[in-house]
Design a protein around this motif. Sequence first.
Motif, PDB file in Angstrom:
ATOM      1  N   LYS A  84      32.782  46.794  43.757  1.00  0.00           N
ATOM      2  CA  LYS A  84      34.176  46.120  44.179  1.00  0.00           C
ATOM      3  C   LYS A  84      33.915  44.541  43.860  1.00  0.00           C
ATOM      4  O   LYS A  84      34.844  43.939  43.506  1.00  0.00           O
ATOM      5  N   ARG A  85      32.765  43.968  44.067  1.00  0.00           N
ATOM      6  CA  ARG A  85      32.440  42.595  43.937  1.00  0.00           C
ATOM      7  C   ARG A  85      32.759  42.353  42.471  1.00  0.00           C
ATOM      8  O   ARG A  85      33.124  41.100  41.957  1.00  0.00           O
ATOM      9  N   GLU A 144      34.022  44.088  40.034  1.00  0.00           N
ATOM     10  CA  GLU A 144      35.275  44.173  39.588  1.00  0.00           C
ATOM     11  C   GLU A 144      36.277  43.059  39.714  1.00  0.00           C
ATOM     12  O   GLU A 144      37.067  42.820  39.236  1.00  0.00           O
ATOM     13  N   LYS A 145      36.011  42.377  41.024  1.00  0.00           N
ATOM     14  CA  LYS A 145      37.089  41.470  41.716  1.00  0.00           C
ATOM     15  C   LYS A 145      36.587  39.873  40.843  1.00  0.00           C
ATOM     16  O   LYS A 145      37.389  39.232  40.657  1.00  0.00           O
ATOM     17  N   ASN A 146      35.424  39.849  40.615  1.00  0.00           N
ATOM     18  CA  ASN A 146      34.920  38.552  39.931  1.00  0.00           C
ATOM     19  C   ASN A 146      35.092  38.647  38.440  1.00  0.00           C
ATOM     20  O   ASN A 146      34.159  37.759  37.681  1.00  0.00           O
ATOM     21  N   GLN A 147      35.919  39.344  37.782  1.00  0.00           N
ATOM     22  CA  GLN A 147      36.084  39.327  36.356  1.00  0.00           C
ATOM     23  C   GLN A 147      36.709  38.168  36.066  1.00  0.00           C
ATOM     24  O   GLN A 147      37.701  37.658  36.574  1.00  0.00           O
TER      25      GLN A 147
END
Length: 436
Positions: free
Chosen positions: A59-60, A62-65
């Motif tokens: 999740k991290r 995917e969020k930090n793209q």
Amino acid sequence: MAASKSKDLSRVSLARTIGNKLKRQQLYIQAKKANSRAKHEERHRRRKEEAKNPELKQKRLEKNQPASIDKKRIWDDLDDDSLGAVVDVAELKRRRLEVAEAAAAAEADAAAREDQEVDDKNDENEKRDDDIDSMLGSDDEDEEDEGAKKEKEEEMQRQRAQRQPSIAPSTTSTNLDLTPDSLTSQFPNLFADEPPPVPKILVTTGINGTIHKEAEEIASIFPNATYIRRTAHRYAYKYSVREIAKFAKNRGYTALLVVQEDQKRPSRLVVVHLNGEGVPPGPTLTYTIRNYAPGKAIPGHGRATNHYPELLLNNFKTPLGLLAAKSMHILFPSKPELAGRQVVTLHNQRDYIFFRRHRYVFREARPTEKNVVGADGKEMEGVKGIRAGLQEIGPRMTLKLRRVDKGVGRAGSEGPDAVKWEWKAKMEKKRTRFNL
């Protein structure tokens, strides 16, 4: 007192709160150490939590793209696959398949409704006949009809659920099978169903060219290429590109490459496709060359061999991009010699084509190296303990497509569609809109 002041160091300037320079430097160092310590503890805590629950790391990530320009790329909302349209060919084909599937499903539903109406009418007529003939009814025939209807409905649902596999490549590799029919009809010689002949290329320079070493190095990239110097004698006859193309085509060459220069450096590459007998030459693709670096200027460079190289074409998505990719594709033999372990890469990014040539080797992984990770962030099976070592051969350059002509250059093209496509400055007003 100093400790209380150091708490607000992140918000208040030290120069305003503390007049003593030495004290200010000391507090700044303390605050910097405290911040780095807090970041280290946060990373350590997060690493422990993610080790227990791998979904947190996923999740991290995917969020930090990062929000790059490539991810903000915009497309023309058109159902058009002509040469100037900025559409994703794979997405356009997928939409057309979905529309065709929806139309087929609608037709199947309409046919099913008609069949059901006909069956209902037949059932009513049979019931009337049965009521007239006899007062005894038979439930076996009704059960058989209901079973046949259920089987037909299940079969239709099964057909609707079946979907074609995704036609979009899973990586950035270019799929030339997605070439639209409009592009095939415009350039039937490039996009022929028959396999292309073995390329035979003639390379030369512009009039009074002086970059013979660079042109010879560019000629060494393409197998079966011959470099012929263009005369610079003041009294010699200056052959035009059309005359050179006619000369080359009569001698069995399949393509002509003209390397032009600016300030003793390669600045332009003209690719003329000569085609077979009875077919006029064309098209001509003109590129500008930037950041040219010869092989000997690359640190740790290798030496090329005479083997046919492998070819990688990455990230060409629009009809114009497929044309540029196919133009380069037929300049290399279709069957590479894998024993040479050489690969040529043409990577398109933001309408700039990055050209690289490498030599690779497979070796065992070192203890300090991690396993190979796929696009989903997971380790790939079957390649554990294996690494690929690369050595760049050169030359290295960046190409940008400027013009596509129907015949041999601008002067050798005739008709209203002589210039198929041409780059203009207004095309780059939107930084998120690309042509290739």
